[in-house]
Write an enzyme that holds these catalytic residues in place. Sequence first.
Site, PDB file in Angstrom:
ATOM      1  N   ARG A  45      -6.788 -13.476  -4.202  1.00 34.80           N
ATOM      2  CA  ARG A  45      -5.562 -12.837  -3.812  1.00 34.80           C
ATOM      3  C   ARG A  45      -4.501 -13.050  -4.900  1.00 34.80           C
ATOM      4  O   ARG A  45      -4.072 -11.952  -5.405  1.00 34.80           O
ATOM      5  CB  ARG A  45      -4.835 -13.740  -2.575  1.00 34.80           C
ATOM      6  CG  ARG A  45      -3.524 -13.331  -2.393  1.00 34.80           C
ATOM      7  CD  ARG A  45      -2.810 -14.012  -1.031  1.00 34.80           C
ATOM      8  NE  ARG A  45      -3.355 -15.033  -0.546  1.00 34.80           N
ATOM      9  CZ  ARG A  45      -3.060 -16.332  -0.867  1.00 34.80           C
ATOM     10  NH1 ARG A  45      -2.306 -16.466  -2.219  1.00 34.80           N
ATOM     11  NH2 ARG A  45      -3.457 -17.311  -0.548  1.00 34.80           N
ATOM     12  N   TYR A  97      11.270   9.091   2.123  1.00 35.58           N
ATOM     13  CA  TYR A  97      10.342   9.022   2.904  1.00 35.58           C
ATOM     14  C   TYR A  97      10.232   7.956   4.205  1.00 35.58           C
ATOM     15  O   TYR A  97      11.010   7.043   4.318  1.00 35.58           O
ATOM     16  CB  TYR A  97       9.147   8.337   1.806  1.00 35.58           C
ATOM     17  CG  TYR A  97       7.726   8.070   2.504  1.00 35.58           C
ATOM     18  CD1 TYR A  97       7.047   9.423   2.780  1.00 35.58           C
ATOM     19  CD2 TYR A  97       7.376   6.922   3.031  1.00 35.58           C
ATOM     20  CE1 TYR A  97       5.808   9.093   3.560  1.00 35.58           C
ATOM     21  CE2 TYR A  97       6.169   6.690   3.729  1.00 35.58           C
ATOM     22  CZ  TYR A  97       5.266   7.910   4.014  1.00 35.58           C
ATOM     23  OH  TYR A  97       4.208   7.620   4.868  1.00 35.58           O
ATOM     24  N   ASP A 169      10.261   6.146  -6.460  1.00 35.73           N
ATOM     25  CA  ASP A 169       9.068   6.273  -5.830  1.00 35.73           C
ATOM     26  C   ASP A 169       8.639   7.799  -6.644  1.00 35.73           C
ATOM     27  O   ASP A 169       9.200   8.670  -6.382  1.00 35.73           O
ATOM     28  CB  ASP A 169       9.524   6.617  -4.342  1.00 35.73           C
ATOM     29  CG  ASP A 169       8.010   6.979  -3.634  1.00 35.73           C
ATOM     30  OD1 ASP A 169       7.093   7.123  -4.257  1.00 35.73           O
ATOM     31  OD2 ASP A 169       8.150   6.664  -2.485  1.00 35.73           O
ATOM     32  N   LYS A 194      -2.031   9.036  -2.600  1.00 35.08           N
ATOM     33  CA  LYS A 194      -1.745  10.502  -2.820  1.00 35.08           C
ATOM     34  C   LYS A 194      -2.494  11.081  -4.229  1.00 35.08           C
ATOM     35  O   LYS A 194      -3.599  10.938  -4.063  1.00 35.08           O
ATOM     36  CB  LYS A 194      -0.242  11.030  -2.687  1.00 35.08           C
ATOM     37  CG  LYS A 194       0.487  10.120  -1.904  1.00 35.08           C
ATOM     38  CD  LYS A 194       0.278  10.594  -0.254  1.00 35.08           C
ATOM     39  CE  LYS A 194       0.668   9.958   0.853  1.00 35.08           C
ATOM     40  NZ  LYS A 194       1.890   9.365   0.814  1.00 35.08           N
TER      41      LYS A 194
END
Length: 398
Positions: A45, A97, A169, A194
């Site tokens: 992790r 968004y 972003d 994306k």
Amino acid sequence: MQATTQLIHSIPVDPLTGAIAVPIYQTSTFVQEAPGVNKGYDYARTGNPTRAILESLIAQLEGGSTGAAFASGLAAIDAVVKLLQTGDEIIAVNDIYGGAYRLFEQVYAKFGITTHYVDTTNPDAVSHALTSKTRLIWIETPTNPTLKITDIRAIARIAKAHGCLLCVDNTFASPALQQPLLLGADLVVHSGTKYLGGHSDLIAGLVVTAEPELGQKIKFLQNASGAILAPFDSFLLIRGIETLHLRVRQHCASARAIAAFLENHPAVNKVYYPGLVKHPGHNVAAGQSKGFGGIVSFSLKEDTLAAATAFVTSTELFKLAESLGGIKSLVSHPAAMTHKTIPAEKRKAAGVTDSLIRLSAGLEDTEDLIDDLRQALDRLTIKAEIKSNSNKKQAILN
Ligand SMILES: *Cc1c(COP(=O)(O)O)cnc(C)c1O
């Protein structure tokens, strides 16, 4: 050396075996020689060698110091918001968004973090919204789906003068076109789902910071909250990034040609593409990006949900789906899909009219994509003609 060459060769050959591809370290833990004595990794992790290569790759691509990979774009956004405290305020772009809006309003508002939404294409509106509690300015440029452009340098100056952080972003532009950290931003986030992934085959998120100290805070939050990207998905994202520049060049070329085609089609009302000289953000976009991206939006002359539905269900190459930035071209109808939950008046005020359609140009041949759009638009025109002829006939009979 050009950025693409540098990028490809910054991915190290595996020192253990000489493997030219990045190995997938599918392991949860790492054996220690003595307590605390290890080879740089103790628990996966906290750190994983495959993820570490991805993180340094994205840091390099964005011109930042530190990268951190998350399980989704929203997990990356979540980590940035966790830098704040109760009582802090965010100023965010007003056509943010939808997922980020939901996170700010339905998760963080109840912890006392308040967000003010402003039109960040106007830097004065940002200045006016600042308060003594503003800690973070959040922008997207271009925005979804009307591709509004915010001047990153101008907002960075405001953030610096006020002593607050600017996060961009950068999902829609990708670092192949735009590097916000080099224009003064403190943080960049991505939905790696994306353009960076580029093949519509994974969900991922990334944060990059300009300063190492801020990077350490993000790394702390990544480990503390635990929404890390898995080794296999890290491998896929590295593989996607290797061809980012090449893909984005083609996405941009097709989008530009599509925008030009749509502008001249009689069934089309308005085309949104920052590469068009008449787009209100064209000059700002040209001054901060190397290209105008692969997304084109447009509205129809017949501004109805029915006309848009007829269009999006009659394209063949453009597949009807949410998301963007993949190999295959996608079409979406924001009013009936991503923006459905926004009240109609509010949605229309933001430019998301009933017939607004968003295209993500994929990597198919440009002419084939245009032919597909032409046949779908022509069908609409024929339908409209039949309707108007039958109306005329009806009028005569009446
Ligand atoms: C898709 C997207 C996100 C969210 O990313 P996920 O990977 O879906 O969590 C955030 N910002 C923008 C601009 C996006 O397009």
